[in-house]
Structure formats: C-alpha cells, structure tokens
Design a protein around this motif. Structure first.
Motif, short mmCIF file in Angstrom:
data_model
loop_
_atom_site.label_atom_id
_atom_site.label_comp_id
_atom_site.label_asym_id
_atom_site.label_seq_id
_atom_site.Cartn_x
_atom_site.Cartn_y
_atom_site.Cartn_z
N GLN A 141 -3.85 0.38 2.70
CA GLN A 141 -5.16 0.71 3.26
C GLN A 141 -5.13 0.76 4.79
O GLN A 141 -6.14 1.03 5.42
N PRO A 143 -2.96 2.54 7.83
CA PRO A 143 -1.90 3.47 8.20
C PRO A 143 -0.81 2.84 9.07
O PRO A 143 0.38 3.16 8.91
N ILE A 146 1.43 0.91 6.80
CA ILE A 146 2.24 1.83 5.99
C ILE A 146 3.46 2.28 6.79
O ILE A 146 4.60 2.26 6.29
N LEU A 166 1.57 5.72 -2.56
CA LEU A 166 0.30 5.53 -1.86
C LEU A 166 -0.84 5.15 -2.81
O LEU A 166 -0.88 5.55 -3.97
N VAL A 170 -8.52 4.39 -0.45
CA VAL A 170 -8.60 4.56 1.00
C VAL A 170 -9.64 5.61 1.33
O VAL A 170 -10.07 6.38 0.47
N CYS A 176 -2.99 8.41 5.53
CA CYS A 176 -1.98 7.50 4.99
C CYS A 176 -0.67 8.25 4.72
O CYS A 176 0.42 7.72 4.96
#
Length: 305
Positions: A141, A143, A146, A166, A170, A176
């Motif tokens: 959730q 970026p 991630i 993913l 979100v 993302c």
C-alpha cells in the motif's frame, strides 16, 4: 500453435502457472495431473523460519468466491530447499518461490538463501505482507516501501528473475506498478486478494477468526482485469494476470488486456486437475476465434477512441 512464453529471462512452455497458496509445493497436486504440463507453478509463501499461521476458522465460502486468512503457514525456506525442491521436476517446468517477510532486510535475506538454488526459476515477492517496522502498514500500500523491498530482493537475488506481486487494496495500482519497476522488478503479478469479511447472524460472530480475510475467486475477476489493464499501460516490464480464472476464456481475457501469462488460484480448490489442461483449452479457443498466435492476440484489446 506456439504457446511458449519467455519474458525477462523466465521461460515457460505455456502461459499457465498456479498461484501461491493454492498449489502447496506442487507435490500435493501430482496425483491429479502431470506437473510438467504447466508453464510453471508458484510455491506456497515461504518465510525464513516456520510459521503456524492464523487460528481456525480461516476459510469461508462466499458467493462466487472464498475468503481466506491462512497467515502464510509454512515450514520455512530450509524445508522447501531440502525436502520439496529436490523432488520437483524443475528441469522441465518453472518452479517459482513466493517470499514472505516483515521488513526489507528480511526479504533480502530470504532472496539470498534462494539465489543459489538451481531449481528455483524465479522469486515472487509478496508485498502484501505487513511491514512491522512501519506500524503494520502493508508494503503493497506504500509505493516507497514497494520500491525498497524490490531493491532489497534484487540486490540478493543473483541472476534470479524477480516478480513482484501487487495488492489491489490501493488507491492507484499504476503508481504501485511503477514503484516496483523502478525498484528493479523484472515482472509484476497481480492481483493478490481483496480485503473482505463474512459474519454469521445466528452466532453473531465473524466467520473467520482473523475477522478480515482475503477474497478470491470469480467474484474478483473484473477488479483483477482492471488492475492488469492499468499496470500494463503503466510500465514496460511484463505483467502476469491473476484473479478469478476458472476457464480458458477467463485466462484469455487477461492475455487480451496485455498479460504475458496467468496464474490460477481458487479454481485449484474446486478442481485440482483444472490447471493441467488449461493451456490446451486456451490453444483450442484461440484457434476457434481465429487468432493467428498467442503473441498476436496478446494486448490486442480494441479500446474506444
């Protein structure tokens, strides 16, 4: 028709894989079909140490789907490497390890353990895990998280293909997707489950002990298709489609919006033999609708002007 798929150095004899958490370590499904008929399969989520998972009940049926809150129950990466991987036909089918961890450093450590394993074709990074150091917010959730996790895995993964899985939970899946690509991901897989819950009006209790669970199955396919469509348009790396695939037509819908390959999840519980014949069914359907090839069909969706 040539059904082979090759992206980012990951070779699949056909575009059908099975999704993590729905196919065990592969050996459990060997009685239902020939594992080498698959393009690849993703092992159940692996952590550095064994995990018991969440308390029961942790599965509940829903209209057109199911809820689960298994909690990444697994015997740990050492068990997989020593007790499962040697018995898998990894020379003939791509075996992909799914990674679970609670911080970027742990993800990197886990990748390092698997980097030297010849039988592992790729690593799938589950960024839907909660980041304990950041107050429990799921990596997927955020970026920035991630990208950080992806970088940590790529740094330790050696020459392994790194696929980032993913979450659909979100605001903007494209943001993302770009974060994972910028972090060095070789490909993306999506979607993971949607957050949901179920309750019992008679007992007045949740149907899942964990209360909140992951929704999967045919009910999520429209969301999955939308996410894959947006991700394909947002990044230049390959995308693998997951979510509600229960027929050859379902699978080809993901290919049509641009997915390189697909993963079959919940359908494995309904029909343990389903994934084994899916590539043949997809090939027959492509011929029936007049597609020249899998590559010609991929991403050929005609959008309105």
């Amino acid at each position: 028709m040539d059904m082979q798929v090759n992206f980012g150095g990951l070779f699949l004899k056909n575009p059908v894989m099975t999704a993590s958490g729905t196919f065990g370590f592969g050996l459990e499904f060997a009685p239902y079909g020939d594992l080498t008929r698959l393009g690849g399969f993703v092992a159940k989520g692996l952590s550095l140490k064994p995990r018991e998972g969440n308390p029961m009940p942790r599965i509940a049926e829903t209209p057109c789907g199911m809820l689960n809150a298994i909690g990444i129950q697994n015997p740990g990466v050492e068990y997989f490497v020593t007790k499962a991987l040697p018995y898998l036909p990894w020379r003939e089918v791509a075996v992909i390890a799914n990674l679970y961890a609670c911080d970027a450093e742990e993800f990197g450590e886990l990748a390092g353990v698997l980097a030297g394993e010849e039988g592992v074709a790729a690593l799938e990074v589950n960024v839907s895990c909660p980041n304990v150091k950041e107050g429990g917010v799921a990596f997927g959730q955020d970026p920035a998280q991630i990208a950080r996790v992806t970088e940590a895995v790529k740094k330790k993964a050696g020459n392994k293909h790194v696929m980032v899985k993913l979450s659909p939970n979100v605001t903007d899946i494209a943001v993302c997707a770009r974060a994972a690509a910028e972090g060095g991901a070789d490909s993306l897989s999506l979607i993971n489950t949607l957050s949901g819950m179920a309750v019992d009006i008679r007992s007045r209790r949740p149907r899942i002990a964990n209360v909140i669970a992951g929704l999967s199955g045919p009910a999520v396919k429209p969301v999955a298709l939308r996410c894959v469509h947006q991700a394909v348009r947002a990044v230049d790396i390959p995308v693998v489609g997951i979510g509600g695939i229960a027929s050859a037509e379902d699978a080809l819908e993901f290919i049509l919006v641009g997915a390189q390959a697909v993963q079959v999840g919940t359908a494995n519980f309904l029909r343990p033999d389903f994934a084994f014949g899916l590539a043949d069914e997809m090939e027959a359907l492509l011929s029936e609708i007049g597609a020249a090839s899998l590559d010609e069909f991929r991403g050929s969706l005609q959008l309105p002007l």
